[in-house]
Design a protein around this motif. Sequence first.
Motif, PDB file in Angstrom:
ATOM      1  N   LYS A  47     -15.434  17.585 -13.991  1.00 26.40           N
ATOM      2  CA  LYS A  47     -14.191  17.880 -13.258  1.00 26.40           C
ATOM      3  C   LYS A  47     -13.061  16.917 -13.605  1.00 26.40           C
ATOM      4  CE  LYS A  47     -16.354  21.080 -10.890  1.00 26.40           C
ATOM      5  NZ  LYS A  47     -16.113  22.509 -11.187  1.00 26.40           N
ATOM      6  N   TRP A  48     -13.216  16.129 -14.664  1.00 25.86           N
ATOM      7  CA  TRP A  48     -12.195  15.133 -15.006  1.00 25.86           C
ATOM      8  C   TRP A  48     -11.145  15.714 -15.941  1.00 25.86           C
ATOM      9  CZ3 TRP A  48     -13.314   9.279 -15.881  1.00 25.86           C
ATOM     10  CH2 TRP A  48     -13.775   8.713 -14.686  1.00 25.86           C
ATOM     11  N   ARG A  49      -9.927  15.248 -15.771  1.00 30.34           N
ATOM     12  CA  ARG A  49      -8.763  15.619 -16.562  1.00 30.34           C
ATOM     13  C   ARG A  49      -8.527  17.130 -16.497  1.00 30.34           C
ATOM     14  NH1 ARG A  49      -6.306  11.523 -18.892  1.00 30.34           N
ATOM     15  NH2 ARG A  49      -5.113  12.943 -20.205  1.00 30.34           N
ATOM     16  N   GLN A  50      -8.041  17.745 -17.570  1.00 33.59           N
ATOM     17  CA  GLN A  50      -7.626  19.146 -17.478  1.00 33.59           C
ATOM     18  C   GLN A  50      -8.837  20.087 -17.529  1.00 33.59           C
ATOM     19  OE1 GLN A  50      -4.195  18.898 -20.531  1.00 33.59           O
ATOM     20  NE2 GLN A  50      -3.437  20.260 -18.943  1.00 33.59           N
ATOM     21  N   LEU A  51      -8.772  21.107 -16.673  1.00 34.70           N
ATOM     22  CA  LEU A  51      -9.884  22.042 -16.533  1.00 34.70           C
ATOM     23  C   LEU A  51      -9.549  23.387 -17.167  1.00 34.70           C
ATOM     24  CD1 LEU A  51     -10.888  21.486 -12.776  1.00 34.70           C
ATOM     25  CD2 LEU A  51     -11.532  20.121 -14.780  1.00 34.70           C
ATOM     26  N   HIS A  52     -10.580  24.043 -17.670  1.00 35.69           N
ATOM     27  CA  HIS A  52     -10.504  25.460 -18.033  1.00 35.69           C
ATOM     28  C   HIS A  52     -11.417  26.177 -17.061  1.00 35.69           C
ATOM     29  CE1 HIS A  52     -10.503  29.210 -20.205  1.00 35.69           C
ATOM     30  NE2 HIS A  52     -11.814  29.155 -20.335  1.00 35.69           N
ATOM     31  N   GLY A  53     -10.830  26.996 -16.206  1.00 37.67           N
ATOM     32  CA  GLY A  53     -11.608  27.527 -15.095  1.00 37.67           C
ATOM     33  C   GLY A  53     -11.937  26.377 -14.168  1.00 37.67           C
ATOM     34  N   ASP A  54     -13.225  26.111 -13.967  1.00 35.62           N
ATOM     35  CA  ASP A  54     -13.602  24.998 -13.091  1.00 35.62           C
ATOM     36  C   ASP A  54     -14.309  23.886 -13.861  1.00 35.62           C
ATOM     37  OD1 ASP A  54     -15.985  26.233 -13.680  1.00 35.62           O
ATOM     38  OD2 ASP A  54     -16.665  26.443 -11.610  1.00 35.62           O
ATOM     39  N   THR A  55     -14.152  23.875 -15.191  1.00 35.96           N
ATOM     40  CA  THR A  55     -14.869  22.885 -15.999  1.00 35.96           C
ATOM     41  C   THR A  55     -13.909  22.139 -16.920  1.00 35.96           C
ATOM     42  OG1 THR A  55     -16.864  24.266 -15.993  1.00 35.96           O
ATOM     43  CG2 THR A  55     -16.757  22.527 -17.650  1.00 35.96           C
ATOM     44  N   SER A  56     -14.110  20.836 -17.003  1.00 33.35           N
ATOM     45  CA  SER A  56     -13.265  19.978 -17.833  1.00 33.35           C
ATOM     46  C   SER A  56     -13.397  20.330 -19.310  1.00 33.35           C
ATOM     47  CB  SER A  56     -13.682  18.519 -17.618  1.00 33.35           C
ATOM     48  OG  SER A  56     -13.117  17.685 -18.600  1.00 33.35           O
ATOM     49  N   LEU A  57     -12.264  20.327 -20.003  1.00 30.99           N
ATOM     50  CA  LEU A  57     -12.312  20.484 -21.457  1.00 30.99           C
ATOM     51  C   LEU A  57     -13.008  19.289 -22.107  1.00 30.99           C
ATOM     52  CD1 LEU A  57      -8.755  21.930 -22.153  1.00 30.99           C
ATOM     53  CD2 LEU A  57     -10.926  23.163 -22.101  1.00 30.99           C
ATOM     54  N   TRP A  58     -12.893  18.132 -21.498  1.00 27.34           N
ATOM     55  CA  TRP A  58     -13.582  16.940 -21.991  1.00 27.34           C
ATOM     56  C   TRP A  58     -15.096  17.171 -22.004  1.00 27.34           C
ATOM     57  CZ3 TRP A  58     -12.335  11.454 -19.598  1.00 27.34           C
ATOM     58  CH2 TRP A  58     -12.887  10.464 -20.408  1.00 27.34           C
ATOM     59  N   TRP A  59     -15.593  17.869 -20.983  1.00 20.14           N
ATOM     60  CA  TRP A  59     -17.027  18.145 -20.895  1.00 20.14           C
ATOM     61  C   TRP A  59     -17.521  18.924 -22.115  1.00 20.14           C
ATOM     62  CZ3 TRP A  59     -21.325  16.762 -18.600  1.00 20.14           C
ATOM     63  CH2 TRP A  59     -22.439  17.610 -18.667  1.00 20.14           C
ATOM     64  N   SER A  60     -16.715  19.864 -22.591  1.00 21.28           N
ATOM     65  CA  SER A  60     -17.136  20.679 -23.734  1.00 21.28           C
ATOM     66  C   SER A  60     -17.407  19.812 -24.952  1.00 21.28           C
ATOM     67  CB  SER A  60     -16.077  21.736 -24.054  1.00 21.28           C
ATOM     68  OG  SER A  60     -14.867  21.133 -24.477  1.00 21.28           O
ATOM     69  N   LEU A  61     -16.716  18.674 -25.041  1.00 22.11           N
ATOM     70  CA  LEU A  61     -16.916  17.731 -26.142  1.00 22.11           C
ATOM     71  C   LEU A  61     -18.013  16.725 -25.819  1.00 22.11           C
ATOM     72  CD1 LEU A  61     -16.043  16.171 -28.732  1.00 22.11           C
ATOM     73  CD2 LEU A  61     -14.311  15.048 -27.300  1.00 22.11           C
ATOM     74  N   GLN A  62     -17.928  16.090 -24.657  1.00 20.16           N
ATOM     75  CA  GLN A  62     -18.830  14.986 -24.333  1.00 20.16           C
ATOM     76  C   GLN A  62     -20.290  15.422 -24.232  1.00 20.16           C
ATOM     77  OE1 GLN A  62     -18.364  11.890 -24.629  1.00 20.16           O
ATOM     78  NE2 GLN A  62     -18.172  10.800 -22.680  1.00 20.16           N
ATOM     79  N   ALA A  63     -20.527  16.674 -23.875  1.00 18.99           N
ATOM     80  CA  ALA A  63     -21.903  17.138 -23.674  1.00 18.99           C
ATOM     81  C   ALA A  63     -22.352  18.122 -24.743  1.00 18.99           C
ATOM     82  CB  ALA A  63     -22.040  17.774 -22.283  1.00 18.99           C
ATOM     83  N   ARG A  64     -21.614  18.210 -25.862  1.00 16.24           N
ATOM     84  CA  ARG A  64     -22.022  19.183 -26.867  1.00 16.24           C
ATOM     85  C   ARG A  64     -23.397  18.818 -27.436  1.00 16.24           C
ATOM     86  NH1 ARG A  64     -17.285  18.310 -31.396  1.00 16.24           N
ATOM     87  NH2 ARG A  64     -17.758  16.177 -32.047  1.00 16.24           N
ATOM     88  N   ASN A  65     -24.149  19.871 -27.723  1.00 11.24           N
ATOM     89  CA  ASN A  65     -25.505  19.782 -28.271  1.00 11.24           C
ATOM     90  C   ASN A  65     -26.534  19.226 -27.294  1.00 11.24           C
ATOM     91  OD1 ASN A  65     -24.269  20.669 -30.601  1.00 11.24           O
ATOM     92  ND2 ASN A  65     -24.760  18.882 -31.839  1.00 11.24           N
ATOM     93  N   LYS A  66     -26.145  18.938 -26.058  1.00 11.32           N
ATOM     94  CA  LYS A  66     -27.096  18.406 -25.082  1.00 11.32           C
ATOM     95  C   LYS A  66     -27.749  19.535 -24.279  1.00 11.32           C
ATOM     96  CE  LYS A  66     -24.465  14.121 -24.323  1.00 11.32           C
ATOM     97  NZ  LYS A  66     -23.835  13.255 -23.300  1.00 11.32           N
ATOM     98  N   LYS A  67     -28.935  19.239 -23.752  1.00 10.61           N
ATOM     99  CA  LYS A  67     -29.620  20.143 -22.831  1.00 10.61           C
ATOM    100  C   LYS A  67     -29.467  19.588 -21.420  1.00 10.61           C
ATOM    101  CE  LYS A  67     -33.081  21.564 -26.259  1.00 10.61           C
ATOM    102  NZ  LYS A  67     -34.532  21.557 -26.616  1.00 10.61           N
ATOM    103  N   SER A  68     -28.925  20.410 -20.533  1.00  9.22           N
ATOM    104  CA  SER A  68     -28.725  19.973 -19.148  1.00  9.22           C
ATOM    105  C   SER A  68     -29.931  20.336 -18.302  1.00  9.22           C
ATOM    106  CB  SER A  68     -27.471  20.623 -18.555  1.00  9.22           C
ATOM    107  OG  SER A  68     -27.371  20.342 -17.172  1.00  9.22           O
ATOM    108  N   VAL A  69     -30.519  19.319 -17.686  1.00 11.06           N
ATOM    109  CA  VAL A  69     -31.656  19.507 -16.783  1.00 11.06           C
ATOM    110  C   VAL A  69     -31.253  18.970 -15.417  1.00 11.06           C
ATOM    111  CG1 VAL A  69     -34.024  18.820 -16.261  1.00 11.06           C
ATOM    112  CG2 VAL A  69     -33.390  19.415 -18.605  1.00 11.06           C
ATOM    113  N   ALA A  70     -31.250  19.831 -14.424  1.00 15.20           N
ATOM    114  CA  ALA A  70     -30.897  19.430 -13.060  1.00 15.20           C
ATOM    115  C   ALA A  70     -32.148  18.957 -12.331  1.00 15.20           C
ATOM    116  CB  ALA A  70     -30.255  20.598 -12.313  1.00 15.20           C
ATOM    117  N   LEU A  71     -32.121  17.703 -11.863  1.00 11.25           N
ATOM    118  CA  LEU A  71     -33.250  17.141 -11.129  1.00 11.25           C
ATOM    119  C   LEU A  71     -32.750  16.396  -9.901  1.00 11.25           C
ATOM    120  CD1 LEU A  71     -35.565  15.618 -13.908  1.00 11.25           C
ATOM    121  CD2 LEU A  71     -35.974  17.674 -12.541  1.00 11.25           C
TER     122      LEU A  71
END
Length: 398
Positions: A47-71
């Motif tokens: 949710k940091w800086r500018q969002l596309h929809g409800d997700t940060s554009l920064w997230w698309s870069l910072q988490a690329r190629n990662k697998k998200s596991v919610a625990l």
Amino acid sequence: MSGPLHGIRVVEFGTLIAAPFAARLFAEFGAEVIKIESPEGGDPLRKWRQLHGDTSLWWSLQARNKKSVALDLKSAEGAEAARQLAASADVVIENFRPGGLEKLGLGWDVLSAMNPDLVMVRISGYGQDGPYRDRPGFGAIGEAMGGIRYTTGDPSTPPARVGISLGDSLASLHGVMGALMALLRVKTGQGGGQVVDVSLVESVFNLMESLVPEHAMFGTVRERTGGALPGISPSNTYPTADGGFVVIAGNSDPIFRRLMRAIGRVDLADDAALATNPGRVLRNAELDAAITHWTSGLHIDAVLAALDAADVPAGRIYSAADIVADPHYRARGMLLETTLPDGQPITLPGIVPKLSATPGQMHWTGPALGEHTDQVLATLGMTAAAIATASGRTGDAA
């Protein structure tokens, strides 16, 4: 996934910048990176800086190629799943305050007993020991106490910050460097795993060149000097006639002579007192004035053309608009065109460094929260019901 780090598993317990950026670098070069997130919103960076929809554009870069596991790490089931994942990893990367993982039963003593070859990168404000270890520390504080803020900005103004999270990113790079050295020790049979203890303050301090020896020997305190490079002349930022600014680095002896001839100051080029840097430092104000007189009478394109012809290092100060329009960035693969999960086109930064045989790659942008939970936890032999409990979805399976 392929790349020089193919076959390496990294488990990331991180939020925001320092640990996630370090893990991203592993992911870009082929490691399997499993990012552990809270099921209640995930990494705040979403949710940091500018969002596309409800997700940060920064997230698309910072988490690329990662697998998200919610625990849910506060539940026994979630913490146990995290322990099993960490025990299966080659590298664990975290940026909790010291002792934070221990409170969850995920400390070094526990995980290294389960996997003696584990490398654990621990990024914190001040390090894992010392009198400040328990203080909260962000990148901005690391920059302040590491020395770079004091030396940044114009002498007539308060200390300035660089417009990015420099302290966090420097800690990330040191963390990756340390992890790769520790992995090399393990993979070549020289010994077992170890902790890589990275401090935000120390990561900044490591870049501060001769700051300390100059003070220790001469009592010198390096001050803010604006765009100039203290003790190295001439090197500064100079104005142009069209309101632009150009950075010129004319500080080696032959480059200095070429620069002076390019600006029409043969007298300075041939001045024996200016033949080496110590002499130029004594007359730095005079040299800056001569260069400024020349640049301020020309448009920036004319300045750059003249300096390029003279083989003098110089460049305009780029904005984001300049970067995306620059043909060299594109030719080097530093502007990657891709799409977000909803099909929206987006340009992301390319991957650094460039490896000739096993280059880094982008396979997907930042994942949805918990997108890979079932897939990853199933590899631990967990049932659907156990996965639902561990991930905080208690009503999802029976």
